[in-house]
Motif scaffolding. Structure first.
Motif, short mmCIF file in Angstrom:
data_model
loop_
_atom_site.label_atom_id
_atom_site.label_comp_id
_atom_site.label_asym_id
_atom_site.label_seq_id
_atom_site.Cartn_x
_atom_site.Cartn_y
_atom_site.Cartn_z
N HIS A 1 -7.05 3.21 -5.54
CA HIS A 1 -5.99 2.48 -4.86
C HIS A 1 -6.55 1.82 -3.59
N HIS B 1 1.71 4.41 -2.93
CA HIS B 1 1.58 5.85 -2.62
C HIS B 1 2.86 6.58 -3.04
N PHE C 1 -6.47 8.01 -5.46
CA PHE C 1 -6.42 7.51 -4.08
C PHE C 1 -7.53 6.49 -3.82
N HIS D 1 0.84 -1.20 0.00
CA HIS D 1 0.00 0.00 0.00
C HIS D 1 0.88 1.25 0.00
CU LIG Z 1 -3.50 4.96 1.40
#
Ligand SMILES: [Cu+2]
Length: 448
Positions: free
Chosen positions: A232, A189, A229, A185
């Protein structure tokens, strides 16, 4: 990220409900960004995130709302120390790698403008996609593999957060390294938010660079402003559900009481604004500030364990065919791990003194040659010192697998840790630009 159950509510469930409340949109669902599909591994991001315009059903053309987001109000950085200012003005448009979105000072604005001039639109898209591909597939970062590895985490506690996984990795030095969901994760980012593993797509030593790019996805303060975002996080939620299915945990799982990472005061735990210090987290802890409309009470993890109770499921995806290794395969890899690998622990990196997200890159010096061991992404923020909830959670730990060098005692081996930060790469122990901290707690050692 917080606990995956909180993310589920925070970013996904409530957003989806809000979207569905718009007239004519009652059937809208949140799509996920499949990060282990053959297409993503080959091409990078789906075009819908990078196209400048999109054509609607009625034939009209609009600016692509998934390319960036325009801030409706200014974002003020309240901790103007060390000359860094992460403020962003009203009307600011979010950016991704390779662009820089720093705009706190006139100087920042100017250098971001200079930096961004190097990349026309086509170049931006090409670089972003190759960065996504590289992080996911290169041997050094192998983020796609990290998704498969995290699915093998033996229990929810260590699957769900870095601190708990760290404790497990420290206690199980003969077993394969556990990768928590937070790891891949965070990688994505940082990948979309401006860190790159290669200056020109080929050079890979050292493994990671920052090249003046500062995308919004790369910092906690701004990540959720980039439309990608949500796609994701929807994927992260999908991986979470897949883990539950693989481990018989679709209706119930346990948070191991007392295990590091399960108390709001534990190192590395990022608490929610409404949580108190020294609060034990269990499946009945309230998930502030999300209210279950059906009961009027705060949601708890127990309420959201089974996503079918929340009324959603996931469409076909690349993890559908993923299976856990068989007992035989596991025994084989365990044998290999015991014989061939040793566990390296890095600790004492205080993220209060590092502005922004960073990567811990680990090397071993063998016969005078610097050899890459691995890297761990730390998704942080520019203002850790002023972030009240971050104060108890500053010590970063990282665990790596290193080869067992026959005949070389562990304490004779030479390791080098680097922090790849927004403002350069530094060897530890060293003094960061705040000049108020000297990493005296830093240690890097093999756990025998
Ligand atoms: Cu996140």
């Amino acid at each position: 990220m917080g606990y995956p159950t909180q993310e589920k509510l925070a970013y996904l469930h409530d957003l989806e409900k809000a979207l569905q409340s718009i007239e004519g949109c009652s059937s809208v669902t949140l799509p996920f960004l499949d990060q282990t599909s053959a297409e993503t591994l080959k091409n990078g991001l789906p075009w819908i995130f990078t196209q400048q315009k999109v054509i609607l059903d009625d034939g009209s053309e609009i600016d692509n709302p998934l390319l960036h987001y325009k801030l409706q109000t200014a974002l003020a950085d309240t901790a103007l120390i060390d000359g860094y200012d992460y403020s962003k003005p009203e009307g600011y448009q979010t950016v991704r790698y390779p662009l820089s979105g720093l705009s706190g000072t006139e100087e920042d604005k100017k250098s971001a403008e200079e930096h961004n001039k190097q990349f026309d639109y086509d170049k931006q898209v090409t670089l972003l996609n190759s960065n996504v591909r590289n992080w996911l597939t290169s041997q050094q970062t192998a983020v796609a593999d990290k998704y498969y590895q995290c699915l093998q985490a033996p229990n929810y506690t260590v699957f769900s957060n870095t601190t708990s996984a760290g404790k497990w990795n420290k206690d199980h030095t003969g077993a394969p390294l556990i990768i928590p969901l937070e790891n891949p994760h965070n990688w994505m980012h940082l990948c979309i938010g401006g860190f790159t593993d290669s200056k020109d797509g080929s050079v890979r030593d050292p493994i990671v660079y920052t090249v003046g790019s500062n995308g919004d996805m790369g910092e906690n303060e701004t990540a959720a402003f980039d439309p990608i975002f949500f796609f994701h996080h929807c994927w992260i939620d999908l991986v979470f559900w897949k883990w539950q299915q693989l481990h018989g945990a679709t209706t119930l799982f346990d948070i191991q009481q007392g295990y590091p990472g399960t108390n709001t005061s534990d190192t590395g735990v990022q608490v929610n604004a409404d949580q108190n210090e020294d609060e034990e987290l269990n499946i009945d802890s309230p998930l502030h500030p999300f209210i279950n409309q059906a009961t009027g009470a705060l949601y708890t993890t127990r309420d959201v364990i089974n996503i079918e109770n929340l009324g959603y499921s996931f469409g076909p995806n690349s993890l559908d065919s993923f299976q856990l290794p068989t007992d035989d395969q596991q025994a084989d890899s365990l044998k290999g791990a015991v014989v061939l690998k040793k566990r390296l622990e890095v600790r004492g990196i205080n993220r209060a003194y590092i502005k922004g997200s960073f990567i811990i890159a680990q090397y071993e010096i063998i016969d005078g040659e610097k050899q890459y061991v691995g890297a761990v992404p730390i998704l942080s923020r520019w203002n850790v010192q002023m972030c009240e909830n971050c104060q108890y959670h500053l010590d970063v730990q990282a665990y790596f697998e290193v080869e067992n060098l026959e005949g070389v005692p562990s304490d004779k081996r030479v390791f080098q840790t680097q922090c790849v930060t927004r403002y350069g790469t530094q060897n530890l122990p060293s003094v960061f630009r705040t000049e108020s901290y000297s990493y005296e707690d830093y240690s890097c050692q093999i756990l025998d």
